[in-house]
Design a protein around this motif. Structure first.
Motif, PDB file in Angstrom:
ATOM      1  N   LEU A   1      31.784  71.044 -34.121  1.00  0.00           N
ATOM      2  CA  LEU A   1      31.757  72.469 -33.788  1.00  0.00           C
ATOM      3  C   LEU A   1      30.462  72.779 -33.052  1.00  0.00           C
ATOM      4  N   SER A   2      30.560  73.479 -31.923  1.00  0.00           N
ATOM      5  CA  SER A   2      29.356  73.811 -31.159  1.00  0.00           C
ATOM      6  C   SER A   2      29.145  75.321 -31.111  1.00  0.00           C
ATOM      7  N   PHE A   3      27.895  75.711 -31.274  1.00  0.00           N
ATOM      8  CA  PHE A   3      27.473  77.107 -31.225  1.00  0.00           C
ATOM      9  C   PHE A   3      26.453  77.279 -30.109  1.00  0.00           C
ATOM     10  N   LEU A   4      26.501  78.414 -29.448  1.00  0.00           N
ATOM     11  CA  LEU A   4      25.504  78.765 -28.447  1.00  0.00           C
ATOM     12  C   LEU A   4      25.037  80.177 -28.740  1.00  0.00           C
ATOM     13  N   THR A   5      23.744  80.382 -28.793  1.00  0.00           N
ATOM     14  CA  THR A   5      23.191  81.735 -28.870  1.00  0.00           C
ATOM     15  C   THR A   5      22.375  81.954 -27.611  1.00  0.00           C
TER      16      THR A   5
ATOM     17  N   ARG B   1      31.053  76.356 -19.827  1.00  0.00           N
ATOM     18  CA  ARG B   1      30.656  75.658 -21.056  1.00  0.00           C
ATOM     19  C   ARG B   1      31.874  75.450 -21.951  1.00  0.00           C
TER      20      ARG B   1
ATOM     21  N   ASP C   1      31.702  75.618 -25.515  1.00  0.00           N
ATOM     22  CA  ASP C   1      31.291  75.952 -26.881  1.00  0.00           C
ATOM     23  C   ASP C   1      32.438  76.603 -27.651  1.00  0.00           C
ATOM     24  N   HIS C   2      32.417  76.431 -28.965  1.00  0.00           N
ATOM     25  CA  HIS C   2      33.415  77.060 -29.823  1.00  0.00           C
ATOM     26  C   HIS C   2      33.034  78.496 -30.160  1.00  0.00           C
ATOM     27  N   VAL C   3      31.733  78.733 -30.328  1.00  0.00           N
ATOM     28  CA  VAL C   3      31.231  80.057 -30.690  1.00  0.00           C
ATOM     29  C   VAL C   3      30.068  80.402 -29.769  1.00  0.00           C
ATOM     30  N   ILE C   4      30.115  81.589 -29.183  1.00  0.00           N
ATOM     31  CA  ILE C   4      29.017  82.074 -28.342  1.00  0.00           C
ATOM     32  C   ILE C   4      28.533  83.391 -28.935  1.00  0.00           C
ATOM     33  N   ILE C   5      27.240  83.466 -29.210  1.00  0.00           N
ATOM     34  CA  ILE C   5      26.632  84.669 -29.778  1.00  0.00           C
ATOM     35  C   ILE C   5      25.694  85.258 -28.737  1.00  0.00           C
TER      36      ILE C   5
ATOM     37  N   THR D   1      22.944  88.117 -27.811  1.00  0.00           N
ATOM     38  CA  THR D   1      22.022  89.071 -28.421  1.00  0.00           C
ATOM     39  C   THR D   1      21.369  89.906 -27.331  1.00  0.00           C
TER      40      THR D   1
END
Length: 44
Positions: A2-6, A27, A29-33, A35
């Motif tokens: 699982l890949s996350f990017l913030t 990209r 990624d599975h989750v992009i946050i 901010t």
């Protein structure tokens, strides 16, 4: 895996927001946050 990017968008102007969007779409990624978004035109 699982890949996350913030990423701190920093209330991006429309031109910068478009470049960020292009980069994000490339990209895998599975989750992009995101901010520090705003109500400005770049966030829309």
């Amino acid at each position: 895996m699982l890949s996350f990017l913030t990423i701190n968008v920093q209330a991006a102007a429309p031109a910068r927001a478009q470049r960020l969007l292009t980069w994000l779409l490339d990209r895998d990624d599975h989750v992009i946050i995101l901010t520090e978004t705003s109500n400005g035109p770049g966030t829309h």
